[in-house]
Write a protein that holds these residues in place. Sequence first.
Motif, short mmCIF file in Angstrom:
data_model
loop_
_atom_site.label_atom_id
_atom_site.label_comp_id
_atom_site.label_asym_id
_atom_site.label_seq_id
_atom_site.Cartn_x
_atom_site.Cartn_y
_atom_site.Cartn_z
N CYS A 210 0.85 -1.19 0.00
CA CYS A 210 0.00 0.00 0.00
C CYS A 210 0.89 1.24 0.00
O CYS A 210 1.65 1.46 0.95
CB CYS A 210 -0.90 0.02 1.23
N SER B 26 -13.64 -3.45 -0.30
CA SER B 26 -12.42 -2.67 -0.14
C SER B 26 -11.32 -3.51 0.47
O SER B 26 -11.39 -3.91 1.64
CB SER B 26 -12.69 -1.46 0.77
N TYR C 245 -5.08 -5.05 -1.63
CA TYR C 245 -3.76 -4.45 -1.43
C TYR C 245 -2.82 -5.00 -2.49
O TYR C 245 -3.04 -6.10 -3.01
CB TYR C 245 -3.26 -4.74 -0.01
N LYS D 92 -12.46 -1.51 -4.47
CA LYS D 92 -11.36 -0.55 -4.30
C LYS D 92 -10.06 -1.32 -4.14
O LYS D 92 -9.98 -2.22 -3.30
CB LYS D 92 -11.56 0.38 -3.11
N ARG E 191 -5.55 -1.04 -4.01
CA ARG E 191 -4.48 -0.16 -3.53
C ARG E 191 -3.31 -0.18 -4.50
O ARG E 191 -2.94 -1.25 -5.00
CB ARG E 191 -3.98 -0.63 -2.15
N GLU F 234 -6.87 3.57 -4.75
CA GLU F 234 -6.44 4.14 -3.46
C GLU F 234 -4.93 4.36 -3.45
O GLU F 234 -4.17 3.42 -3.64
CB GLU F 234 -6.83 3.17 -2.33
N TYR G 122 -3.64 6.39 -0.78
CA TYR G 122 -3.39 6.55 0.65
C TYR G 122 -2.24 7.53 0.92
O TYR G 122 -1.28 7.22 1.64
CB TYR G 122 -3.13 5.19 1.31
N GLU H 141 -8.19 8.07 -4.94
CA GLU H 141 -8.32 8.46 -3.52
C GLU H 141 -7.00 8.88 -2.89
O GLU H 141 -5.98 8.23 -3.07
CB GLU H 141 -8.89 7.29 -2.74
N GLU I 137 -10.74 11.19 4.71
CA GLU I 137 -10.61 10.34 5.91
C GLU I 137 -9.57 10.90 6.87
O GLU I 137 -9.53 10.51 8.03
CB GLU I 137 -10.26 8.91 5.52
N HIS J 97 -15.34 6.82 4.91
CA HIS J 97 -14.24 5.89 5.00
C HIS J 97 -14.60 4.72 5.90
O HIS J 97 -15.25 4.91 6.93
CB HIS J 97 -13.02 6.62 5.61
N GLU K 276 -18.33 2.09 2.13
CA GLU K 276 -17.16 1.22 1.98
C GLU K 276 -17.43 -0.02 2.81
O GLU K 276 -18.18 0.02 3.79
CB GLU K 276 -15.90 1.94 2.47
N PHE L 208 -15.23 -3.34 4.45
CA PHE L 208 -14.09 -4.23 4.66
C PHE L 208 -14.66 -5.59 5.05
O PHE L 208 -15.45 -5.67 5.98
CB PHE L 208 -13.20 -3.76 5.83
N VAL M 228 -3.82 -4.81 8.14
CA VAL M 228 -3.63 -3.38 8.42
C VAL M 228 -4.34 -3.03 9.72
O VAL M 228 -3.86 -2.27 10.55
CB VAL M 228 -4.18 -2.52 7.27
N ASN N 223 -7.96 -2.36 9.81
CA ASN N 223 -9.32 -1.83 9.62
C ASN N 223 -10.36 -2.89 9.99
O ASN N 223 -11.46 -2.58 10.41
CB ASN N 223 -9.53 -1.44 8.15
O1 LIG Z 1 -10.14 2.16 3.30
C1 LIG Z 1 -9.52 3.21 3.07
O2 LIG Z 1 -9.94 4.15 2.34
C2 LIG Z 1 -8.21 3.38 3.67
O3 LIG Z 1 -7.59 4.41 3.46
C3 LIG Z 1 -7.70 2.28 4.55
C4 LIG Z 1 -6.20 2.29 4.70
O4 LIG Z 1 -5.83 1.21 5.50
C5 LIG Z 1 -5.49 2.17 3.37
O5 LIG Z 1 -6.00 1.07 2.71
#
Ligand SMILES: O=C(O)C(=O)C[C@@H](O)CO
Length: 390
Positions: free
Chosen positions: A25, A151, A154, A177, A179, A214, A216, A240, A266, A316, A336, A338, A345, A347
Motif C-alpha cells: 500500500c 475494499s 492491497y 477498491k 491499492r 487508493e 493513501y 483516492e 478520511e 471511510h 465502503e 471491509f 492493516v 481496519n
Molecule cells: O479504506 C480506506 O480508504 C483506507 O484508506 C484504509 C487504509 O488502510 C489504506 O488502505
Amino acid sequence: MKIKSVRARVFQWKGKTVPPQGNFCSNAMDLLYAPQETMSTFRFHSWTVVEIETDDGIVGLGNVALAPAIAKAIIDQYLAPLVVGQDPWDYEYLWQRMYRATHAWGRKGVTMAAISAVDLAIWDILGKSVNKPVFKLLGGRTKEKIPCYYSKLYRTDLKEMQAEAQKFLDQGFTAFKMRFGYGPAHLQKGVVENLKSVEAVREVIGYDNDLMLECYMGWNLEYAKRMLPKLEKFQPRWLEEPVIADDIDGYAELNQLTGIPISGGEHEFSLYGFKQLLDRKAVSVVQYDTNRVGGITAAHKINALCEAHSVPVIPHAGQMHNYHLTMSTLASPMSEYFPMHDVEVGNELFYYIFDGEPVAENGFLQLDDHKPGLGLTLKTEYLKDFDIVE
Ligand SMILES: O=C(O)C(=O)C[C@@H](O)CO
Ligand SMILES: [Mg+2]
C-alpha cells in the motif's frame, strides 16, 4: 437523564496478524527514506472503546482507532469531566463544550477523534433511550438497503489480486477498491507496476463494475499529474488521497485535471475542514470517518453541506458508526465495506471487538429498523486476543 460515567479502554490486539508484505500500500512515508516497513505507522492494531453510562442505566458505546492510547488520555483527562453530569440530549452543547475547551491544541487529529468517540457513545444513548436506531434520529431510512463496495485488494502478486477480485465478484459485489503499491520513490518501474495492477483487476471485473483506486497519501502532485492521464482509460470511479491531506491546493488542481474524480477526507476533520475542501472544489467525493471527523454531530452537518454542494458522501471504512450516516441521507449513495479477515492493516479489527456489524450480501448492507442506538455490543469471542488497558 444525566451522564453518570465515562470509561475509555484501549483494546490492544495480541492475536495473529498477517505480516507486512512489501509494497502492499503506497503511503505518506514512501516519499521519505524509512528504515522500517513504511506502512507500520498506519496499522490499526489497537482500538479505544468508550462506554458512557447514564443515571438510568443506559450504556452508550463509542470507538476511536486513531492513536487510541492518546485518545484515551484526552478522553480521561479533558473530555469526560466536560460531559459527566450533563444531559446527553444536549449533544450540540456537549460537542461545542469538548471542541472549544480543547481548541487551543485540538481542532483536528487525535483530539477530534477522541471527541468523535464520546459523541458516538452519546448518540448510542439517545437511540437506546427512545428505542430507535440512530439513523432514525438523523433522517430515517433513505434506502431499502445500502449499496457497498468491496475494499481491500492491497498490492500483492497480480494473480493473487485477480483471484481476490474474482472471489468477491462471485459474491455479488459490483464495486471494488484496490491499492497502489508504488509512488514517486519507485520511479518509472513503479509507474508501470501501478498500471499493470489496475489492468489486472479490470481484466477480472470488466467495465460494468466500478473500480476505485487508493493511493493513501503516497503520491505527490507531480507524480499524480503524470499518473492521472495514464489511468483515464481504466475509467476509475475515483482516485483516492493522491497527496497528503494538507495539500488542498494539490487536491484542487488534480480534481480539475482529468475526468477522474478525486476523493478524500478520511484524514480531514470538523465541519470547517470539509467547508475548505468543498469551497476549493478539492474533492469530488467526501470520505470522512465518523469516528474521526467529530462524531455523528459533526458528520450530520457535513452531510448537509455536501448535499448543498452536490458532492457525494461515501464515508471511510464502513463500520456501523458510518452506516447510520449513509442510511439517513440521499447525499450518501453507498458505503465502503471491509470484509472480516485475519488482522492485517487493522481496519478489520472492528469485527473482533464489536458484535452487530452487518455482513454484505450481494454487494448490499442492511440496517435493522428495530435495533436501538448504533446496534453494537462488545464481542466476547476474541477477548483472549486482546490486552485491555483501563
Ligand atoms: O479504506 C480506506 O480508504 C483506507 O484508506 C484504509 C487504509 O488502510 C489504506 O488502505
Ligand atoms: Mg482511503
